[in-house]
Design an enzyme around this catalytic site. Structure first.
Site, mmCIF file in Angstrom:
data_model
loop_
_atom_site.group_PDB
_atom_site.id
_atom_site.type_symbol
_atom_site.label_atom_id
_atom_site.label_comp_id
_atom_site.label_asym_id
_atom_site.label_seq_id
_atom_site.Cartn_x
_atom_site.Cartn_y
_atom_site.Cartn_z
ATOM 1 N N HIS A 157 0.838 -1.221 0.000
ATOM 2 C CA HIS A 157 0.000 0.000 0.000
ATOM 3 C C HIS A 157 0.870 1.268 0.000
ATOM 4 O O HIS A 157 0.427 2.321 0.441
ATOM 5 C CB HIS A 157 -0.954 0.043 1.206
ATOM 6 N N LYS A 284 15.872 22.606 -10.706
ATOM 7 C CA LYS A 284 15.187 21.340 -10.993
ATOM 8 C C LYS A 284 16.013 20.339 -11.797
ATOM 9 O O LYS A 284 16.789 20.700 -12.655
ATOM 10 C CB LYS A 284 13.879 21.610 -11.777
#
Ligand code: ARG
Length: 460
Positions: A157, A284
């Site tokens: 999960h 970035k």
């Protein structure tokens, strides 16, 4: 002027729009080499069986080689009015050797020709993908070996579950890739029957030898039913289905690369050369290649879907609908090949931040199962009860804002008096992974043995 390949009964040439919707040369020129190879095999067989003379066959064979040379040299002019690769090649052959060229089409049709060419093309593509998958597996095995004892959180999960080794995680993808390889090999084995000689749909009255052409083209045998031969596209569907499964595997792996490179994880780094920057945010470094691998799954699965819908409800035998089998399949298989190459490059060069992985692996009570297993093993308590004891200890640690290993022995004994300080040894992540030696488990020893076994299997 009407079409010179089939225009005998036509009073006028095709309308522009007819030509435009009908032509496939824009994309089927891609299998010119398969088309010419098959024509040569057919021609040789026709001469062997005395259906055409050897002298004619010799002219045709030389002419076909000339056409091949022209295409490969980029000197060939593909013409839309000639519809497809089959008629473009034959028409050029006629320019080169005259009316003898017309003898090549004896006992065959474009219907069996296109099925045959596409099978040869798919077969070549499957072999190429098989080789690429092997390279991809090799890169994964190297990464697994280097990280046989790198501890990371195993997730269910996407919640921290139990510590695992990164090597074991890499080997999970090796398993997937090997099943992918198996599916491609299965598809290849099933497609390897030659449709050539089925002619338009009914077979032919000429005494052709289908075994001979099948053998010459590397097929195991000729197809058994002429109607099926020209109307079957299972080989494309199977290939696209195998490609779709491979693509979703790559996509899952790509998704992990994206997540693991993010600020919240920082488990891995890609080299600058395999990432891109932002035009506005100078800091970035983006995992575009992984994102595109994740995204290209859409067009690959889309191609499978498209062809399933094309084929659904088609009456036997050939219908022009089936010309729509090519473009999306080409695109899907090209895309998969590109994805495999990009993924192999990323896997070969990604850097692992072992400290980050290890730190994360020790969070969130990841060794709670080890504690429960210890209680079962050492105190003889049934697992369900041990699970309950451990759950109580987790709740206590959570309340205190500490880890399980930070609980004092007195705290532990207040919950289960039998616990001794030997318990602390199983709460470390290294002990946890080292203990998982069951067959298929995550222990570093298992990883090393698996890598070795895989290398031996691949070498065969
Ligand atoms: N271009 C066609 C295709 O891709 C070749 C077969 C054409 N056959 C025909 N009867 N029109 O399917």
């Amino acid at each position: 002027m009407s079409n010179k390949m089939w225009g005998g009964r036509f009073g006028e040439a095709p309308d522009q729009i007819m030509e435009e919707i009908n032509a496939s040369i824009g994309f089927d020129k891609r299998f010119y080499s398969q088309d010419i190879r098959a024509s040569k095999a057919h021609c040789t067989m026709l001469a062997k069986k005395g259906i055409i003379s050897q002298a004619d066959a010799d002219q045709i064979l030389v002419g076909l080689d000339t056409v091949l040379g022209e295409i490969e040299a980029g000197e060939f002019t593909f013409k839309r009015e000639l519809e497809d690769i089959h008629m473009n090649v034959e028409s050029r052959l006629a320019e080169l050797i005259g009316p003898t060229a017309g003898r090549l089409h004896t006992g065959r049709s474009r219907n069996d020709q296109v099925a045959n060419d596409f099978k040869l093309y798919i077969r070549d593509t499957l072999d190429h993908l098989d080789g690429q998958l092997e390279g991809f597996m090799g890169a994964l095995l190297n990464l697994a070996e280097k990280n046989a004892d790198t501890v990371m959180p195993g997730f269910t999960h996407l919640q921290t579950a139990q510590p695992v080794t990164y090597g074991h995680h890499c080997l999970a993808f090796v398993e997937m890739a090997s099943r992918d390889k198996g599916r491609f090999q299965d598809a290849r084995a099933r497609l390897n029957e030659c449709p050539l000689g089925a002619a338009a749909l009914a077979g032919t009255s000429f005494p052709i030898d289908r075994e001979m052409t099948a053998k010459a083209l590397g097929f195991d045998r000729p197809t058994r039913n002429s109607l099926d031969s020209v109307s079957d596209r299972d080989f494309v569907l199977e290939t696209l289905s195998a490609a779709s499964i491979t693509a979703i595997h790559l996509s899952r792996m790509a998704e992990e690369i994206v997540i693991w490179m993010s600020a919240g994880f920082k488990f891995i780094k890609l080299p600058d050369s395999l990432t891109t920057g932002s035009s506005i945010m100078p800091q970035k470094k983006n995992p575009d290649a992984a994102e595109l691998v994740r995204a290209k799954t859409g067009r690959i699965v889309g191609a499978l879907n498209a062809l399933l819908i094309v084929m659904k409800g088609l009456p036997l035998a050939y219908s022009k609908d089936m010309q729509e089998d090519k473009e999306t399949a080409f695109d899907a298989l090209d895309s998969l090949s590109l994805c495999l190459a990009a993924m192999t490059a990323m896997i070969s060069r990604l850097e692992v931040n072992k400290d980050k992985m290890r730190h994360a692996a020790a969070q969130d009570f990841s060794t709670a199962t080890d504690l429960a297993d210890w209680v079962v093993r050492e105190l003889g308590v049934p697992f369900r009860q041990a699970h309950h004891i451990t759950g109580t200890l987790v709740a206590l640690a959570e309340k205190k804002g500490c880890d399980l290993s930070d609980l004092s022995l007195a705290d532990m004994q207040a919950v289960e008096p039998g616990i001794t300080d030997a318990i602390y040894s199983v709460l470390g992540v290294d002990n946890s992974v080292a203990s998982r030696t069951s067959f298929g488990g995550t222990s570093p020893d298992n990883v090393r043995a698996s890598v070795k076994a895989w290398r031996e299997r691949l070498a065969k």
